[in-house]
Design a protein around this motif. Structure first.
Motif, short mmCIF file in Angstrom:
data_model
loop_
_atom_site.label_atom_id
_atom_site.label_comp_id
_atom_site.label_asym_id
_atom_site.label_seq_id
_atom_site.Cartn_x
_atom_site.Cartn_y
_atom_site.Cartn_z
N HIS A 180 0.83 -1.21 0.00
CA HIS A 180 0.00 0.00 0.00
C HIS A 180 0.86 1.26 0.00
O HIS A 180 0.60 2.21 -0.73
CB HIS A 180 -0.93 0.00 1.22
N ILE A 181 1.89 1.25 0.86
CA ILE A 181 2.76 2.43 0.98
C ILE A 181 3.47 2.70 -0.33
O ILE A 181 3.46 3.83 -0.85
CB ILE A 181 3.77 2.23 2.13
N LEU A 182 4.13 1.69 -0.87
CA LEU A 182 4.94 1.88 -2.07
C LEU A 182 4.09 2.21 -3.29
O LEU A 182 4.44 3.09 -4.09
CB LEU A 182 5.78 0.62 -2.33
N THR A 183 2.95 1.53 -3.44
CA THR A 183 2.06 1.81 -4.57
C THR A 183 1.60 3.26 -4.54
O THR A 183 1.57 3.95 -5.57
CB THR A 183 0.85 0.87 -4.55
N ASN A 184 1.25 3.74 -3.37
CA ASN A 184 0.77 5.11 -3.24
C ASN A 184 1.87 6.12 -3.55
O ASN A 184 1.65 7.09 -4.29
CB ASN A 184 0.24 5.35 -1.82
N VAL A 239 -1.29 21.71 -7.08
CA VAL A 239 -1.78 20.49 -7.75
C VAL A 239 -3.29 20.57 -8.00
O VAL A 239 -3.94 19.54 -8.15
CB VAL A 239 -1.46 19.22 -6.92
N GLU A 240 -3.81 21.76 -8.04
CA GLU A 240 -5.26 21.91 -8.16
C GLU A 240 -5.79 21.32 -9.47
O GLU A 240 -6.95 20.89 -9.53
CB GLU A 240 -5.63 23.39 -8.08
N ASN A 241 -4.98 21.31 -10.51
CA ASN A 241 -5.45 20.80 -11.81
C ASN A 241 -5.15 19.32 -12.00
O ASN A 241 -5.36 18.78 -13.09
CB ASN A 241 -4.80 21.61 -12.94
N ILE A 242 -4.64 18.65 -10.97
CA ILE A 242 -4.33 17.22 -11.05
C ILE A 242 -5.28 16.49 -10.12
O ILE A 242 -5.44 16.86 -8.95
CB ILE A 242 -2.87 16.95 -10.65
N GLN A 243 -5.91 15.43 -10.65
CA GLN A 243 -6.92 14.72 -9.86
C GLN A 243 -6.31 14.04 -8.65
O GLN A 243 -5.17 13.58 -8.67
CB GLN A 243 -7.64 13.70 -10.73
N GLY A 244 -7.10 13.95 -7.58
CA GLY A 244 -6.67 13.28 -6.37
C GLY A 244 -7.63 13.55 -5.23
O GLY A 244 -8.39 14.51 -5.26
N THR A 245 -7.58 12.69 -4.21
CA THR A 245 -8.50 12.82 -3.07
C THR A 245 -7.87 13.52 -1.87
O THR A 245 -8.58 13.94 -0.96
CB THR A 245 -8.98 11.43 -2.61
N GLY A 246 -6.54 13.62 -1.84
CA GLY A 246 -5.90 14.17 -0.67
C GLY A 246 -5.82 13.17 0.47
O GLY A 246 -5.58 13.56 1.62
N LEU A 247 -6.03 11.89 0.17
CA LEU A 247 -5.99 10.85 1.21
C LEU A 247 -4.75 9.98 1.14
O LEU A 247 -4.39 9.33 2.12
CB LEU A 247 -7.23 9.94 1.09
N GLY A 248 -4.09 9.94 -0.02
CA GLY A 248 -3.00 9.00 -0.22
C GLY A 248 -1.90 9.09 0.81
O GLY A 248 -1.54 8.10 1.46
N LEU A 249 -1.33 10.28 1.00
CA LEU A 249 -0.23 10.43 1.95
C LEU A 249 -0.69 10.25 3.39
O LEU A 249 0.08 9.78 4.25
CB LEU A 249 0.44 11.80 1.77
N HIS A 250 -1.93 10.62 3.68
CA HIS A 250 -2.48 10.38 5.02
C HIS A 250 -2.51 8.88 5.30
O HIS A 250 -2.12 8.44 6.40
CB HIS A 250 -3.89 10.96 5.11
N ILE A 251 -2.93 8.10 4.33
CA ILE A 251 -2.98 6.63 4.49
C ILE A 251 -1.57 6.07 4.62
O ILE A 251 -1.31 5.18 5.44
CB ILE A 251 -3.74 6.01 3.31
N VAL A 252 -0.63 6.56 3.79
CA VAL A 252 0.76 6.12 3.88
C VAL A 252 1.31 6.36 5.29
O VAL A 252 1.95 5.49 5.89
CB VAL A 252 1.62 6.86 2.83
N ALA A 253 1.05 7.56 5.83
CA ALA A 253 1.54 7.89 7.17
C ALA A 253 0.91 6.97 8.23
O ALA A 253 1.59 6.54 9.17
CB ALA A 253 1.23 9.35 7.49
N LYS A 254 -0.37 6.66 8.08
CA LYS A 254 -1.05 5.79 9.04
C LYS A 254 -0.49 4.36 8.99
O LYS A 254 -0.28 3.73 10.03
CB LYS A 254 -2.55 5.78 8.78
N TYR A 255 -0.28 3.84 7.78
CA TYR A 255 0.31 2.50 7.65
C TYR A 255 1.71 2.46 8.24
O TYR A 255 2.10 1.49 8.90
CB TYR A 255 0.35 2.08 6.18
N THR A 256 2.49 3.51 7.98
CA THR A 256 3.84 3.58 8.54
C THR A 256 3.79 3.60 10.06
O THR A 256 4.57 2.92 10.74
CB THR A 256 4.57 4.84 8.02
N GLU A 257 2.85 4.36 10.60
CA GLU A 257 2.69 4.43 12.05
C GLU A 257 2.30 3.08 12.63
O GLU A 257 2.79 2.70 13.71
CB GLU A 257 1.62 5.47 12.38
N LEU A 258 1.44 2.34 11.93
CA LEU A 258 1.03 1.02 12.41
C LEU A 258 2.23 0.08 12.52
O LEU A 258 2.28 -0.78 13.40
CB LEU A 258 -0.02 0.42 11.47
#
Length: 508
Positions: free
Chosen positions: A404-408, A463-482
């Motif tokens: 998950h981390i690397l793919t993101n 990055v306003e013109n590039i699609q994204g949810t703004g969740l990817g790095l938050h999830i990466v940080a959470k997985y790393t923390e786990l």
């Protein structure tokens, strides 16, 4: 109705009338002989209405766990009974504790304030009634599940009940006649209380015994919460009610303090606040999901619809290249939608605590190469991903979380890199740690945005013109923390970005 005589039992009458627990005297037939003011206040009945009534008509459920009130309300209670024999008659003293504060909302967590004084008389000359009341009140003194302290007008302790001995750790002989109610209090709390009362009552209130009794002297409601200090120095929260004891001429002859340990209530309040905060977070998450989904789903869905429409127009063999181009657009749009949904699903599992770390001995190079192969579809035509590994071949880590981390990180690097850009992936293994680096030469991150990178739904201002949810790095940080790891970022605008993840790899 059994009546309590001031003339015969002045000390015990106070215990019965001022107790903040409900108390019933029940005979061997199960009929109510006496009910204290607190019980009458809770149930809404008068003394005459409960006299000679079966106790089971008011208390019902397993071990009498519900109190039926006159207005139809049902209050959860705990009932503890003790028995004694008087004149060959069996009696029970039932102590009733209101459990509403532990089961209902914050408003229901407040227990009833200030027990009302009840004038009581006993028929003179009936010695048998006197003996029965004496046993009854002795039972109250012994079994009351609350601190009960009676003091002189100046504050010296005269009576110290067994519950006070148990909760505070002082033997009764150690505090009777020499100790003071003030000794169980934090002086800073007394100072704060005194200042507040001085302003409220418009008179000087000293930060000592005066702060505990000022309202009682004025016949005002006088319940407050304190941090009580045991003999061993430990503390616990207490809801304290202090009332004045007055003689027939209304002169104060002492004070009675009744304190309830509210540790369970405080814990319930904390759990309730935590649940409410969690509910607010979930509501925000749902709102943001609806907002982002409506925006981010629109473009890929439009691509799918338009490409599907155009595919119908290309019917000849010569149109095959055009068909393949639109099929690739459809596949890309579907991948984008899948990534968005996966982000939300991952976040939901993290928020619910459903992610568990399962480390295993893994060939790092092979595992990472497999992840990068699966990410080939994310590359644009002339983009490249270069991978290198140093150190031992095998390490202990959770392969699923690393995927998950690397793919993101690789997906972000490709997304924010130019069409001919190269993304560098490097792993470095040591006996105790695995370091993963993903570096690109893309648009970079502005310094003012870098402190917010791992916040949920945050997206950089460039990055306003590039699609994204703004969740990817938050999830990466959470997985790393786990995985008890750390993640850092180094970036400059227009020069690229590098994310470095450090993961402990103990052999466990």
């Amino acid at each position: 109705m059994t009546i309590i005589s001031t003339a015969h039992m002045p000390g015990f009458e106070l215990l019965f009338n001022h107790a903040t627990q409900g108390i019933l005297l029940v005979d061997g037939a199960g009929l109510i002989k006496a009910a204290n003011p607190c019980f009458l206040e809770w149930s809404g009945h008068t003394a005459e209405e409960v006299q000679e009534k079966p106790a089971d008509s008011l208390l019902a459920g397993d071990i009498r766990s519900w109190l039926r009130c006159k207005n139809g309300q049902v209050i959860p209670v705990k009932v503890t009974c003790t028995s004694y024999l008087q004149d060959d008659q069996h009696y029970q003293v039932c102590f009733i504790t209101d459990l509403s504060a532990q089961q209902q909302t914050a408003d229901a967590l407040k227990r009833a304030q200030d027990a009302q004084q009840l004038e009581a008389h006993i028929m003179a000359g009936k010695e048998s009634a006197y003996r029965r009341v004496s046993n009854f009140l002795n039972s109250i003194w012994t079994n009351l599940d609350a601190i009960l302290i009676v003091t002189e007008p100046m504050g010296h302790i005269r009576f110290f009940n067994p519950a006070a001995v148990k909760m505070l750790g002082y033997p009764a002989r150690e505090v009777t006649d020499t100790g003071s109610l003030v000794q169980f209090h934090d002086f800073e709390e007394l100072e704060h209380r005194a200042a507040k009362l001085s302003e409220e009552l418009q008179q000087v209130v000293e930060p000592g015994f005066d702060a505990l009794t000022a309202k009682a002297r004025l016949n005002l409601p006088n319940e407050s919460e304190w941090s009580y200090i045991r003999k061993d120095g430990s503390r616990f929260p207490v809801a304290l009610t202090v009332s004045a004891i007055r003689d027939e001429s209304q002169q104060i002859t002492g004070y009675i303090a009744i304190g309830l340990d509210i540790s369970a209530r405080r814990k319930s309040e904390a759990e309730l606040r935590q649940a409410l905060d969690k509910e607010k977070e979930l509501n925000v998450l749902k709102s943001r999901f609806v907002s982002i989904a409506s925006h981010e789903f629109r473009t890929p869905l439009s691509t799918v619809l338009s490409s599907t429409y155009l595919l119908e127009k290309y019917t000849t063999t010569e149109d095959q290249p055009k068909r393949l181009a639109h099929i690739r657009k459809i596949a890309s749009a579907v991948h984008l939608l899948t990534d968005i949904l996966n982000d939300f699903l991952s976040l939901g599992k993290i928020e619910e605590g459903k992610i568990q770390v399962r480390p295993a001995l893994t060939d790092t190079r092979k595992h990472v190469e497999k992840i990068l192969a699966e990410a080939e579809g994310l590359k644009r035509a002339r983009q490249q991903v270069v991978y290198s590994h140093d150190g031992p071949a095998e390490s202990w880590f959770d392969g699923s979380l690393l995927r998950h981390i690397l793919t993101n990180l690789v997906s972000n690097a490709l997304k924010f890199s130019p069409d001919e850009g190269t993304v560098y992936v490097r792993t470095l293994a040591t006996p105790y740690r695995l370091t993963v680096s993903v570096k690109d030469c893309g648009i970079g991150i502005k310094p003012e945005d870098q402190q917010h990178l791992f916040e949920r739904f945050f997206r950089g201002s460039n990055v306003e013109n590039i699609q994204g949810t703004g969740l990817g790095l938050h999830i990466v940080a959470k997985y790393t923390e786990l995985m008890k790891g750390q993640i850092t970022c180094h970036s400059e605008p227009d020069k690229g970005t590098e994310f470095i993840v450090h993961i402990p790899t103990p052999k466990t």
